[in-house]
Scaffold this motif. Structure first.
Motif, short mmCIF file in Angstrom:
data_model
loop_
_atom_site.label_atom_id
_atom_site.label_comp_id
_atom_site.label_asym_id
_atom_site.label_seq_id
_atom_site.Cartn_x
_atom_site.Cartn_y
_atom_site.Cartn_z
N SER A 45 2.96 -14.16 -2.69
CA SER A 45 3.36 -13.74 -4.03
C SER A 45 2.54 -14.45 -5.10
O SER A 45 2.15 -13.85 -6.10
N GLN A 89 9.09 -7.60 -5.61
CA GLN A 89 9.78 -7.67 -4.33
C GLN A 89 11.16 -7.00 -4.38
O GLN A 89 11.55 -6.31 -3.46
N ASP A 167 4.50 -6.18 -3.72
CA ASP A 167 5.01 -7.42 -3.15
C ASP A 167 6.15 -7.09 -2.17
O ASP A 167 7.23 -6.71 -2.59
N GLU A 168 5.87 -7.23 -0.90
CA GLU A 168 6.84 -6.95 0.16
C GLU A 168 7.61 -5.65 -0.06
O GLU A 168 8.83 -5.67 -0.26
MG LIG Z 1 6.92 -13.43 -1.98
#
Ligand SMILES: [Mg+2]
Ligand SMILES: Nc1ncnc2c1ncn2[C@@H]1O[C@H](COP(=O)(O)OP(=O)(O)OP(=O)(O)O)[C@@H](O)[C@H]1O
Lengths: 248, 264
Positions: A45, A89, A167-168
């Motif tokens: 991140s 995320q 992000d993810e």
């Molecule tokens: Mg992360």
């Protein structure tokens, strides 16, 4: 696939005595999906936050669309950010606004004289693209985790970015929803001609979306190539990752 | 950059004292930034109005009740001492001095610090923690101007209005009690009440109200905007907003009264 849209060289970043990134090199070419694989806490991140100018690097060069992100003044940084989409995320939807308002917000703020009908049309285009047209009047708290992520992607798409940073995108979702999100990422790439960095620790996601895969460990890239190249190795570290994903 | 980065370094004196001075320095930077961004580019009029409405809406019921009861009870409590000297006719002017000079600004500020300050602290902190502030930043929106400057403007504008309202409601509470006990009429009550109130009193109360409003806005925005990660950051920001605002309000009260009395 020749022009480089992101070019990072020898990037270092620490927080106090916590040395998170220790010499990262990565390039992303136009139209390419690059997957960054790594375990929790390896600084994935942090890496994309530096690309988006949310964090300052300690040293190294971070070149995005031909500009050094950390050396831009606030006006130029804002210009660049219009071309770089960031999907958080957990979606990071504005929870005091409806889905429709969430999507309209960045558009209205960045184009002050835009007509109401045009906003409406663009909102419905991106909602259609993520397959959630009927949620337009719902509040973010009424959505599921997967829906929230998709709205997050839609909100990023509405500014028509050249680069997408995910992000993810599949963390914490069931396998079927994961596949849907992966397909969405690929469709965004095709339809909106974006280049992307996808951060994940999910191998299925990496396999389905990645044109190139880099594996990150302790703030460094230890391996890169396409999925077969990266995972045909006997390297313990990579195997560990592979086993961990299949036990899960 | 905007993301709050905590870097553990070796303390110069001790961790607590270092932190205290660092906080003061950071608040100073925060203040400068508020003024800089407030005068840069157009004012977010719609958002300021929306926030003003929030401030009023959140605190109106409580302020009405507290203001009314304060006026009423204060009158009831003062009557016995005054009637010993046969001076109950002084009640209106005594009450008006107490309400307009001291009670209205203080009561309003303390209540809004509790209701509005904690609300702003918690709201901004949860936006920080859930990355909504970062999300604004990456979509080329200036979160500081949109979130912080508008809220500080809103509290600075609306708390003085609320103070005036509290004063009015407090006087009405007092009038009710005096009317029932001494059968004073509405007009003669207010004529009496404003006999001993001077222009300087309104000015001082006005200045206090603006200062209190600004304080509540700045303190709670600072706490919320710089909240640390995790859900306990939200609770902490809300809590600290109230405590620090109240502390500063008392300090400012003493300070402003001192100055006003030296002019009088
Ligand atoms: Mg992360
Ligand atoms: N703003 C910050 N201030 C201080 N330390 C930070 C900050 N952001 C990240 N870190 C530290 O950097 C390290 C890497 O964090 P990061 O969030 O990049 O991990 P990640 O690889 O994304 O993990 P995950 O898969 O859990 O999201 C962590 O040790 C974290 O404590």
């Amino acid at each position: 696939m020749n022009e480089k849209v992101i070019d990072i060289h020898n990037l270092y970043k620490s927080f106090g005595s916590n040395h998170v990134l220790r010499g990262i090199d990565i390039d992303v070419h136009k139209g390419e999906n690059v997957v960054v694989l790594g375990r929790s806490g390896t600084g994935k991140s942090v890496l994309i936050k530096i690309i988006a100018g949310l964090l300052q690097p300690d040293s190294g060069t971070v070149n995005v669309l031909g500009q050094e992100v950390d050396k831009l003044d606030s006006v130029a940084l804002r210009e660049l950010r219009l071309k770089v989409g960031f999907c958080f995320q957990h979606g990071a939807l504005y929870d005091s606004m409806t889905v429709g308002e969430n999507l309209a917000f960045p558009l209205k703020r960045n184009t002050p004289n835009i007509k109401h009908e045009q906003v409406k049309r663009m909102v419905s285009v991106v909602l259609e693209a993520v397959g959630l047209a009927k949620t337009i009047d719902q509040m973010p708290s009424e959505l599921s985790g997967g829906q929230r992520k998709r709205i997050g992607i839609a909100r990023t798409l509405i500014l028509r970015p050249d680069i997408m940073l995910y992000d993810e995108p599949t963390a914490g979702l069931d396998p079927i929803t994961c596949t849907e999100i992966n397909n969405l990422i690929n469709e965004v790439q095709r339809r909106f001609h974006t280049s992307s960095i996808i951060i994940t620790h999910d191998l299925a996601c990496a396999k389905q979306t990645g044109d190139k895969i880099v594996v990150m460990k302790e703030g460094k890239f230890v391996k890169q190539g396409n999925f077969e190249e990266v995972f045909s190795t006997q390297d313990d570290l990579i195997k560990e990752f592979y086993d961990y994903n299949f036990i899960q | 950059m905007d993301s709050n980065i905590e870097q553990p370094e070796k303390p110069v004196i001790s961790k607590g004292i270092d932190g205290f001075f660092k906080d003061i320095y950071n608040i100073f930077l925060f203040l400068i930034r508020i003024f800089k961004e407030a005068f840069k580019g157009p004012v977010e009029v719609r958002e300021v109005i929306r926030q003003c409405y929030q401030v009023g809406y959140k605190s109106l019921a409580l302020i009405t009740m507290t203001g009314f009861i304060t006026g009423l009870v204060f009158t009831k409590q003062s009557r016995p001492s005054l009637s010993e000297f046969g001076a109950t006719s002084w009640l209106p002017s005594l009450i008006s001095i107490a309400v307009i000079r001291a009670l209205a600004p203080l009561v309003t500020a303390l209540i809004t610090a509790g209701k509005v300050g904690s609300g702003i602290g918690a709201e901004l902190a949860s936006m920080r923690v859930t990355e909504q502030i970062d999300a604004m930043e990456v979509s080329a929106i200036n979160p500081f101007k949109f979130l912080v400057v508008t809220r500080v403007m809103a509290t600075t504008i609306s708390i003085p209005i609320l103070v005036a309202y509290t004063g009015l409601v407090g006087m009405l509470g007092s009038f009710l009690d005096i009317h029932l006990n001494e059968q004073t009429s509405f007009t003669s009550f207010f004529q009496e009440a404003f006999k001993n109130i001077y222009f300087l009193d309104f000015i001082t109360t006005g200045i206090k109200a603006v200062v209190f409003g600004f304080t509540i806005g700045v303190v709670s925005c600072y706490q919320g905007y710089n909240a640390s990660q995790g859900t306990q950051g939200v609770g902490k920001a809300a809590n600290t907003s109230v405590v620090v605002s109240m502390f500063l309000i008392f300090l400012e009260e003493v300070f402003i009264v001192q100055i006003a009395n030296s002019i009088r």
